[in-house]
Write a protein that holds these residues in place. Structure first.
Motif, PDB file in Angstrom:
ATOM      1  N   ARG A 243       5.409  -5.549 -14.113  1.00 49.47           N
ATOM      2  CA  ARG A 243       5.871  -4.682 -13.021  1.00 49.47           C
ATOM      3  C   ARG A 243       7.160  -5.233 -12.406  1.00 49.47           C
ATOM      4  NH1 ARG A 243       2.451  -0.907 -10.439  1.00 49.47           N
ATOM      5  NH2 ARG A 243       0.357  -0.809 -11.345  1.00 49.47           N
ATOM      6  N   ASP A 244       8.174  -4.388 -12.360  1.00 59.11           N
ATOM      7  CA  ASP A 244       9.383  -4.715 -11.617  1.00 59.11           C
ATOM      8  C   ASP A 244       9.076  -4.608 -10.127  1.00 59.11           C
ATOM      9  OD1 ASP A 244      12.421  -5.048 -11.601  1.00 59.11           O
ATOM     10  OD2 ASP A 244      12.179  -3.222 -10.404  1.00 59.11           O
ATOM     11  N   ARG A 248       6.044  -2.331  -7.499  1.00 61.85           N
ATOM     12  CA  ARG A 248       5.006  -3.190  -6.929  1.00 61.85           C
ATOM     13  C   ARG A 248       3.870  -2.374  -6.315  1.00 61.85           C
ATOM     14  NH1 ARG A 248       9.468  -4.103  -3.433  1.00 61.85           N
ATOM     15  NH2 ARG A 248       9.220  -3.087  -1.399  1.00 61.85           N
ATOM     16  N   TRP A 249       2.733  -3.030  -6.224  1.00 62.47           N
ATOM     17  CA  TRP A 249       1.542  -2.421  -5.625  1.00 62.47           C
ATOM     18  C   TRP A 249       1.030  -3.337  -4.528  1.00 62.47           C
ATOM     19  CZ3 TRP A 249      -1.026   2.007  -5.520  1.00 62.47           C
ATOM     20  CH2 TRP A 249      -2.328   2.011  -4.985  1.00 62.47           C
ATOM     21  N   PRO A 250       0.630  -2.834  -3.355  1.00 63.19           N
ATOM     22  CA  PRO A 250       0.658  -1.422  -2.930  1.00 63.19           C
ATOM     23  C   PRO A 250       2.088  -0.910  -2.791  1.00 63.19           C
ATOM     24  CG  PRO A 250      -0.756  -2.754  -1.503  1.00 63.19           C
ATOM     25  CD  PRO A 250       0.047  -3.701  -2.339  1.00 63.19           C
ATOM     26  N   ARG A 251       2.253   0.409  -2.934  1.00 63.30           N
ATOM     27  CA  ARG A 251       3.564   1.004  -2.806  1.00 63.30           C
ATOM     28  C   ARG A 251       4.049   0.907  -1.370  1.00 63.30           C
ATOM     29  NH1 ARG A 251       1.120   3.975  -6.867  1.00 63.30           N
ATOM     30  NH2 ARG A 251       0.021   5.361  -5.410  1.00 63.30           N
ATOM     31  N   GLU A 252       5.368   0.821  -1.226  1.00 58.52           N
ATOM     32  CA  GLU A 252       5.965   0.602   0.097  1.00 58.52           C
ATOM     33  C   GLU A 252       5.548   1.678   1.096  1.00 58.52           C
ATOM     34  OE1 GLU A 252       7.879  -1.729   2.685  1.00 58.52           O
ATOM     35  OE2 GLU A 252       7.744  -2.138   0.537  1.00 58.52           O
ATOM     36  N   GLU A 254       2.834   3.408   1.209  1.00 59.39           N
ATOM     37  CA  GLU A 254       1.447   3.275   1.598  1.00 59.39           C
ATOM     38  C   GLU A 254       1.245   2.073   2.511  1.00 59.39           C
ATOM     39  OE1 GLU A 254      -0.696   3.168  -2.023  1.00 59.39           O
ATOM     40  OE2 GLU A 254      -0.253   5.241  -2.560  1.00 59.39           O
ATOM     41  N   ARG A 255       2.079   1.026   2.338  1.00 63.57           N
ATOM     42  CA  ARG A 255       1.954  -0.157   3.196  1.00 63.57           C
ATOM     43  C   ARG A 255       2.404   0.120   4.626  1.00 63.57           C
ATOM     44  NH1 ARG A 255       3.756  -5.029  -0.734  1.00 63.57           N
ATOM     45  NH2 ARG A 255       5.131  -5.514   0.970  1.00 63.57           N
ATOM     46  N   SER A 256       3.292   1.105   4.790  1.00 56.12           N
ATOM     47  CA  SER A 256       3.823   1.391   6.115  1.00 56.12           C
ATOM     48  C   SER A 256       2.952   2.349   6.918  1.00 56.12           C
ATOM     49  CB  SER A 256       5.245   1.977   6.008  1.00 56.12           C
ATOM     50  OG  SER A 256       5.213   3.192   5.286  1.00 56.12           O
ATOM     51  N   GLU A 257       1.959   2.942   6.239  1.00 55.04           N
ATOM     52  CA  GLU A 257       1.077   3.911   6.935  1.00 55.04           C
ATOM     53  C   GLU A 257       0.044   3.193   7.804  1.00 55.04           C
ATOM     54  OE1 GLU A 257      -0.618   6.347   3.928  1.00 55.04           O
ATOM     55  OE2 GLU A 257       1.260   7.422   3.521  1.00 55.04           O
TER      56      GLU A 257
END
Length: 257
Positions: A243-244, A248-252, A254-257
Motif C-alpha cells: 500500500r502506498d 493507507r487504511w483507515p482512509r483519511e 473516515e479518520r476525520s469523522e
C-alpha cells in the motif's frame, strides 16, 4: 473434406488419448494424411497449427514431437534474492536446478538495450556468458540465461571470462573485488521466442518467452546485466502488493469523522 483446424483437433484428441509417446516423433505428414484421409497440405497445416499452439514442437530433420505437459507446480519468481551453500539464486522453486549442456563464454556485441544498460557504445564488445538450466531430471533446459559484462571490468577481473569462476560464481567474485554488496533490479517482459529459444526450450513459434532482465549494480556502477528467458506458460511472477501512503487504511476521510 476436413479443414486443417478439424484435423488439428483430431490430432489433439489422439495426443490426449496417448496414441503416440512423447519421446518419439509423431508420424510424418504422409502417414498423417493417410490416417486422417486428407490432403498432404491440410495435414501439414494442421501440424503447424499445433506447433503454434505449443502442443507440438519441431526438431528439424528429427521430426515433430509432442511437447510434454507443463511441470507442476509452475515456478513462481518473486522479488527476493536467496543464498545457499552454492551462492545466490533468484527462483526458490528452482533452487535444485542444474546446468544442462556446456556453458559458453565469448566476446561479442550485445543487443542495443543491453549496451545502453552497461553504458557501453553501440557495437562495442562485452563478455557474454551463456548457460542453460533445468530440473535435475530434465533432458532439456527450462531457462536460458545470458550474462553481459563490460570489458574494462573483465580486464581488471579476468576470472569473469573464465569457464570456471569458483564458488559463488561471478557475483561472489564481483563482491570480493569491490568489497561491497551487489544490488539488483529486474524488469519482466515477454516476446515471441526466437529460433534458438524455440529449439532449446522445446516450444512452438506461437508461444512467447518470459524475459527477466536483471541489472546488477555495485554502488552506482552497473557491473553485469543478465537476461533470462523461459517459457511463459511454465512460469509466473508473484509478489506482495504494498500500500502506498495514498492507499493507507483507515482512509483519511473516515479518520476525520
Amino acid at each position: 473434406m476436413a479443414g486443417y483446424r478439424e484435423v488439428a483437433a483430431r490430432i489433439r484428441r489422439d495426443i490426449e488419448a496417448g496414441e503416440w509417446p512423447t519421446d518419439k516423433a509423431i508420424p510424418g505428414i504422409d502417414r498423417l494424411k493417410d490416417r486422417y484421409k486428407v490432403a498432404r497440405q491440410t495435414a501439414n497445416r494442421a501440424v503447424q497449427h499445433l506447433v503454434s499452439e505449443g502442443i507440438l514442437y519441431s526438431q528439424g530433420r528429427r521430426g515433430t514431437f509432442i511437447r510434454p505437459p507443463a511441470p507442476a507446480p509452475i515456478v513462481a519468481r518473486d522479488r527476493t534474492v536467496y543464498r545457499d551453500q552454492l551462492g545466490y539464486f533468484f527462483d526458490r522453486g528452482a533452487q535444485d536446478w542444474r546446468g544442462i549442456g556446456t556453458p559458453s563464454q565469448e566476446v561479442g556485441v550485445p543487443p542495443a538495450d543491453i549496451a545502453e544498460l552497461l553504458s557501453v557504445g553501440t557495437g562495442d564488445h562485452v563478455m557474454i556468458r551463456d548457460r542453460a538450466v533445468g530440473p535435475p531430471d530434465a533432458e532439456h533446459p527450462l531457462q536460458l540465461a545470458t550474462s553481459y559484462l563490460p570489458m574494462p571490468l573483465v580486464g581488471q577481473l579476468p576470472v569473469l571470462g573464465a569457464a570456471k569462476t569458483g564458488p559463488g560464481g561471478i557475483y561472489d567474485r564481483l563482491e570480493e573485488h569491490f568489497d561491497a554488496s551487489i544490488s539488483w533490479e529486474e524488469t519482466v517482459s515477454s516476446r515471441p521466442a526466437n529460433d534458438h529459444e524455440q529449439q532449446q526450450l522445446r516450444i512452438g513459434a506461437g508461444l512467447p518467452v518470459l524475459v527477466v532482465t536483471r541489472v546488477s549494480r555495485i554502488g552506482s556502477q552497473v557491473v553485469e546485466v543478465n537476461r533470462t528467458r523461459m517459457p511463459a506458460d511454465r512460469f509466473a511472477v508473484a509478489y506482495p502488493v504494498m500500500r502506498d501512503v495514498t492507499a493507507r487504511w483507515p482512509r483519511e476521510a473516515e479518520r476525520s469523522e
